[in-house]
Write a protein that holds these residues in place. Structure first.
Motif, mmCIF file in Angstrom:
data_model
loop_
_atom_site.group_PDB
_atom_site.id
_atom_site.type_symbol
_atom_site.label_atom_id
_atom_site.label_comp_id
_atom_site.label_asym_id
_atom_site.label_seq_id
_atom_site.Cartn_x
_atom_site.Cartn_y
_atom_site.Cartn_z
ATOM 1 N N UNK A 91 48.681 31.560 52.072
ATOM 2 C CA UNK A 91 48.667 31.107 53.460
ATOM 3 C C UNK A 91 49.999 30.440 53.751
ATOM 4 N N UNK A 92 50.659 30.887 54.811
ATOM 5 C CA UNK A 92 51.957 30.332 55.211
ATOM 6 C C UNK A 92 52.957 30.315 54.049
ATOM 7 N N UNK A 93 52.962 31.384 53.256
ATOM 8 C CA UNK A 93 53.925 31.523 52.173
ATOM 9 C C UNK A 93 53.632 30.729 50.925
ATOM 10 N N UNK A 94 52.475 30.056 50.860
ATOM 11 C CA UNK A 94 52.113 29.247 49.690
ATOM 12 C C UNK A 94 50.800 29.755 49.092
ATOM 13 N N UNK A 95 50.664 29.596 47.785
ATOM 14 C CA UNK A 95 49.426 29.957 47.105
ATOM 15 C C UNK A 95 48.398 28.869 47.379
ATOM 16 N N UNK A 96 47.221 29.258 47.875
ATOM 17 C CA UNK A 96 46.143 28.292 48.119
ATOM 18 C C UNK A 96 45.015 28.461 47.098
ATOM 19 N N UNK A 97 44.901 29.654 46.530
ATOM 20 C CA UNK A 97 43.953 29.912 45.441
ATOM 21 C C UNK A 97 44.583 30.916 44.494
ATOM 22 N N UNK A 98 44.408 30.674 43.195
ATOM 23 C CA UNK A 98 44.861 31.628 42.193
ATOM 24 C C UNK A 98 43.746 31.776 41.163
ATOM 25 N N UNK A 99 43.237 32.982 41.053
ATOM 26 C CA UNK A 99 42.209 33.303 40.067
ATOM 27 C C UNK A 99 42.842 34.228 39.043
ATOM 28 N N UNK A 100 42.823 33.789 37.760
ATOM 29 C CA UNK A 100 43.469 34.566 36.712
ATOM 30 C C UNK A 100 42.483 34.958 35.623
ATOM 31 N N UNK A 101 42.741 36.144 35.083
ATOM 32 C CA UNK A 101 41.942 36.699 33.989
ATOM 33 C C UNK A 101 42.914 37.099 32.886
ATOM 34 N N UNK A 102 42.805 36.413 31.734
ATOM 35 C CA UNK A 102 43.711 36.623 30.607
ATOM 36 C C UNK A 102 42.982 37.357 29.482
ATOM 37 N N UNK A 103 43.720 38.238 28.803
ATOM 38 C CA UNK A 103 43.161 38.949 27.650
ATOM 39 C C UNK A 103 44.224 39.079 26.566
ATOM 40 N N UNK A 104 43.798 38.898 25.319
ATOM 41 C CA UNK A 104 44.667 39.167 24.175
ATOM 42 C C UNK A 104 44.799 40.678 24.029
ATOM 43 N N UNK A 105 46.014 41.149 23.790
ATOM 44 C CA UNK A 105 46.207 42.567 23.516
ATOM 45 C C UNK A 105 45.859 42.848 22.056
ATOM 46 N N UNK A 106 45.326 44.006 21.794
ATOM 47 C CA UNK A 106 44.990 44.384 20.429
ATOM 48 C C UNK A 106 44.487 45.814 20.380
ATOM 49 N N UNK A 107 44.073 46.194 19.204
ATOM 50 C CA UNK A 107 43.548 47.551 19.009
ATOM 51 C C UNK A 107 42.140 47.672 19.575
ATOM 52 N N UNK A 108 41.782 48.899 19.868
ATOM 53 C CA UNK A 108 40.401 49.176 20.257
ATOM 54 C C UNK A 108 39.490 48.841 19.085
ATOM 55 N N UNK A 109 38.252 48.450 19.343
ATOM 56 C CA UNK A 109 37.342 48.135 18.252
ATOM 57 C C UNK A 109 37.032 49.383 17.406
ATOM 58 N N UNK A 110 36.635 49.148 16.171
ATOM 59 C CA UNK A 110 36.345 50.240 15.232
ATOM 60 C C UNK A 110 35.399 51.280 15.809
ATOM 61 N N UNK A 111 34.326 50.837 16.472
ATOM 62 C CA UNK A 111 33.331 51.796 16.945
ATOM 63 C C UNK A 111 33.936 52.791 17.920
ATOM 64 N N UNK A 112 34.948 52.359 18.700
ATOM 65 C CA UNK A 112 35.589 53.295 19.625
ATOM 66 C C UNK A 112 36.634 54.140 18.917
ATOM 67 N N UNK A 113 37.369 53.567 17.970
ATOM 68 C CA UNK A 113 38.355 54.358 17.224
ATOM 69 C C UNK A 113 37.668 55.482 16.463
ATOM 70 N N UNK A 114 36.470 55.212 15.945
ATOM 71 C CA UNK A 114 35.716 56.236 15.211
ATOM 72 C C UNK A 114 35.327 57.411 16.107
ATOM 73 N N UNK A 115 35.271 57.204 17.404
ATOM 74 C CA UNK A 115 34.950 58.288 18.333
ATOM 75 C C UNK A 115 36.108 59.282 18.455
ATOM 76 N N UNK A 116 37.320 58.856 18.045
ATOM 77 C CA UNK A 116 38.522 59.692 18.104
ATOM 78 C C UNK A 116 38.756 60.274 19.503
ATOM 79 N N UNK A 117 38.644 59.397 20.484
ATOM 80 C CA UNK A 117 38.934 59.783 21.865
ATOM 81 C C UNK A 117 39.973 58.821 22.427
#
Length: 131
Positions: A91-117
């Motif tokens: 609003x008027x060039x200033x942040x009035x609300x900031x909602x953030x979602x943070x995630x650690x980067x990493x490998x896909x979990x084993x169960x998905x890697x086993x799917x080989x997709x």
């Protein structure tokens, strides 16, 4: 609002400039850790976070008075990396609300890697640019 300059002030932990991006009564929420901050608290937690940081904005979307920034953040030694999605209500060039979602980067979990997709989006090195 200059989103790139804001992003650089966040990454460089610029204690003096960060408050200038926010309206005094702005609310900042980190949903993944269930925390809500005032501007002063946000500046403190961001600037006191250990290490020196760098990163890049990967995507910016604007809709009305809302800006969505998606970015990748990592320490200068590139020992780890994170992704963040930030929803900024402006609003008027200033942040009035900031909602953030943070995630650690990493490998896909084993169960998905086993799917080989699927295939990697980027190299495994947290500091490598996108493919």
């Amino acid at each position: 609002m200059d989103y790139k300059a804001f992003w650089l002030d966040v990454l460089s932990q610029n204690r003096e400039r960060l408050p200038s991006w926010f309206r005094e009564d702005a609310v900042i929420r980190w949903h993944c850790s269930n925390e809500q901050f005032t501007v002063a608290e946000y500046v403190r937690v961001n600037c006191d976070y250990p290490n020196d940081w760098t990163g890049e904005i990967e995507r910016v979307e604007e809709s009305g008075n809302t800006v969505i920034l998606a970015g990748r953040v990592y320490p200068l030694d590139r020992s780890m990396s994170f992704h963040v999605v930030s929803f900024l209500r402006i609003e008027n060039g200033k942040i009035v609300e900031m909602d953030e979602y943070w995630a650690d980067d990493g490998e896909a979990p084993d169960w998905r890697r086993k799917m080989k997709i699927g295939k990697p989006i980027r190299n495994a090195d947290p500091g490598e640019p996108e493919k």
